[in-house]
Write a protein that holds these residues in place. Structure first.
Motif, PDB file in Angstrom:
ATOM      1  N   LEU A  74       0.822  -1.206   0.000  1.00  0.00           N
ATOM      2  CA  LEU A  74       0.000   0.000   0.000  1.00  0.00           C
ATOM      3  C   LEU A  74       0.857   1.258   0.000  1.00  0.00           C
ATOM      4  N   ALA A  75       1.875   1.294   0.855  1.00  0.00           N
ATOM      5  CA  ALA A  75       2.769   2.459   0.917  1.00  0.00           C
ATOM      6  C   ALA A  75       3.504   2.654  -0.405  1.00  0.00           C
ATOM      7  N   THR A  76       4.000   1.569  -0.972  1.00  0.00           N
ATOM      8  CA  THR A  76       4.720   1.660  -2.241  1.00  0.00           C
ATOM      9  C   THR A  76       3.797   2.133  -3.357  1.00  0.00           C
ATOM     10  N   GLY A  77       2.588   1.581  -3.398  1.00  0.00           N
ATOM     11  CA  GLY A  77       1.628   2.002  -4.431  1.00  0.00           C
ATOM     12  C   GLY A  77       1.205   3.447  -4.267  1.00  0.00           C
ATOM     13  N   ALA A  78       0.925   3.879  -3.049  1.00  0.00           N
ATOM     14  CA  ALA A  78       0.477   5.256  -2.808  1.00  0.00           C
ATOM     15  C   ALA A  78       1.574   6.261  -3.131  1.00  0.00           C
ATOM     16  N   VAL A  79       2.780   5.989  -2.685  1.00  0.00           N
ATOM     17  CA  VAL A  79       3.889   6.911  -2.957  1.00  0.00           C
ATOM     18  C   VAL A  79       4.234   6.887  -4.442  1.00  0.00           C
ATOM     19  N   GLY A  80       4.178   5.718  -5.051  1.00  0.00           N
ATOM     20  CA  GLY A  80       4.427   5.642  -6.503  1.00  0.00           C
ATOM     21  C   GLY A  80       3.382   6.425  -7.293  1.00  0.00           C
ATOM     22  N   ALA A  81       2.126   6.322  -6.886  1.00  0.00           N
ATOM     23  CA  ALA A  81       1.052   7.073  -7.558  1.00  0.00           C
ATOM     24  C   ALA A  81       1.230   8.571  -7.348  1.00  0.00           C
ATOM     25  N   ALA A  82       1.616   8.970  -6.140  1.00  0.00           N
ATOM     26  CA  ALA A  82       1.850  10.399  -5.874  1.00  0.00           C
ATOM     27  C   ALA A  82       3.018  10.916  -6.692  1.00  0.00           C
ATOM     28  N   TRP A  83       4.072  10.114  -6.784  1.00  0.00           N
ATOM     29  CA  TRP A  83       5.226  10.538  -7.596  1.00  0.00           C
ATOM     30  C   TRP A  83       4.832  10.636  -9.070  1.00  0.00           C
ATOM     31  N   TRP A  84       4.090   9.649  -9.590  1.00  0.00           N
ATOM     32  CA  TRP A  84       3.658   9.676 -10.991  1.00  0.00           C
ATOM     33  C   TRP A  84       2.773  10.902 -11.248  1.00  0.00           C
ATOM     34  N   TRP A  85       1.868  11.189 -10.316  1.00  0.00           N
ATOM     35  CA  TRP A  85       0.990  12.346 -10.446  1.00  0.00           C
ATOM     36  C   TRP A  85       1.803  13.638 -10.459  1.00  0.00           C
ATOM     37  N   SER A  86       2.821  13.725  -9.596  1.00  0.00           N
ATOM     38  CA  SER A  86       3.640  14.941  -9.536  1.00  0.00           C
ATOM     39  C   SER A  86       4.439  15.132 -10.807  1.00  0.00           C
ATOM     40  N   ARG A  87       4.785  14.063 -11.482  1.00  0.00           N
ATOM     41  CA  ARG A  87       5.531  14.164 -12.750  1.00  0.00           C
ATOM     42  C   ARG A  87       4.654  14.746 -13.859  1.00  0.00           C
ATOM     43  N   SER A  88       3.345  14.587 -13.735  1.00  0.00           N
ATOM     44  CA  SER A  88       2.442  15.101 -14.772  1.00  0.00           C
ATOM     45  C   SER A  88       2.126  16.583 -14.582  1.00  0.00           C
ATOM     46  N   LEU A  89       2.499  17.155 -13.452  1.00  0.00           N
ATOM     47  CA  LEU A  89       2.229  18.570 -13.188  1.00  0.00           C
ATOM     48  C   LEU A  89       3.233  19.451 -13.922  1.00  0.00           C
ATOM     49  N   GLU A  90       2.816  20.642 -14.250  1.00  0.00           N
ATOM     50  CA  GLU A  90       3.693  21.636 -14.882  1.00  0.00           C
ATOM     51  C   GLU A  90       4.352  22.443 -13.761  1.00  0.00           C
ATOM     52  N   VAL A  91       5.448  21.921 -13.198  1.00  0.00           N
ATOM     53  CA  VAL A  91       6.154  22.613 -12.132  1.00  0.00           C
ATOM     54  C   VAL A  91       7.637  22.666 -12.468  1.00  0.00           C
ATOM     55  N   SER A  92       8.365  23.463 -11.725  1.00  0.00           N
ATOM     56  CA  SER A  92       9.800  23.596 -11.967  1.00  0.00           C
ATOM     57  C   SER A  92      10.529  22.320 -11.532  1.00  0.00           C
ATOM     58  N   ASP A  93      11.756  22.203 -12.006  1.00  0.00           N
ATOM     59  CA  ASP A  93      12.555  21.031 -11.646  1.00  0.00           C
ATOM     60  C   ASP A  93      12.817  20.968 -10.144  1.00  0.00           C
TER      61      ASP A  93
END
Length: 175
Positions: free
Chosen positions: A34-53
């Motif tokens: 669960l922790a791995t899936g949730a953090v992986g999903a959050a990381w994937w979601w953050s990669r799709s955002l238009e934010v600075s490096d």
């Protein structure tokens, strides 16, 4: 890995050494997933955002730290607790030890055991585990949960107590 010989009396023999049943690790493994899936999903979601490096790096670091904390809390700590819990039957006593930083334990001499019981529900029967209940002289019954193959352990302990008491009676009967 056997129970440490330096914790035994001279000439004492280990008959059985068990850790709790593996079912005690089911929830920690689910927590890891669960922790791995949730953090992986959050990381994937953050990669799709238009934010600075820099923001993306900070989000990645926070996600990694969060994942590490959750893994330690939900998986590593229960795994270490499981690995450091020992249920041991020797030819002289029953030994129960648990803990890492704060160790606790109990030794029950064979001569003081009055009765031995076991209990398991349907799920425990399917998984071949259960609770072993040992009543010793002048103490409340002690319950040891998640003992693998509890019926076998019950029978083995009963025979050890019987053999110990029979041997003790034979020694006192001789002149």
């Amino acid at each position: 890995m056997g129970y440490p010989k330096d914790n035994l009396a001279p000439d004492e023999t280990v008959i059985l050494h068990r850790h709790p049943h593996w079912k005690a690790l089911v929830l920690p493994v689910l927590g890891l997933l669960l922790a791995t899936g949730a953090v992986g999903a959050a990381w994937w979601w953050s990669r799709s955002l238009e934010v600075s490096d820099t923001t993306e790096t900070v989000i990645g670091i926070v996600a990694g730290v969060l994942w590490a904390v959750l893994v330690i809390w939900w998986f590593v700590a229960p795994l270490v607790r499981w690995a450091t819990t020992h249920f041991v039957i020797t030819d002289r006593r029953v030994i129960f030890r648990t803990g890492v930083f704060t160790r606790s334990g109990i030794d029950i001499p064979m001569a003081r055991i009055n009765s031995i019981q076991f209990r398991h529900d349907l799920v425990d029967r399917i998984l071949r585990t259960g609770t072993l209940i040992i009543e010793s002289a002048s103490d409340d019954p002690l319950e040891f949960n998640d003992i693998p193959q509890v019926e076998r352990v019950h029978a083995l302990l009963y025979h050890e107590v019987h053999d110990y008491l029979t041997e003790d009676d034979d020694e006192t009967a001789q002149p």
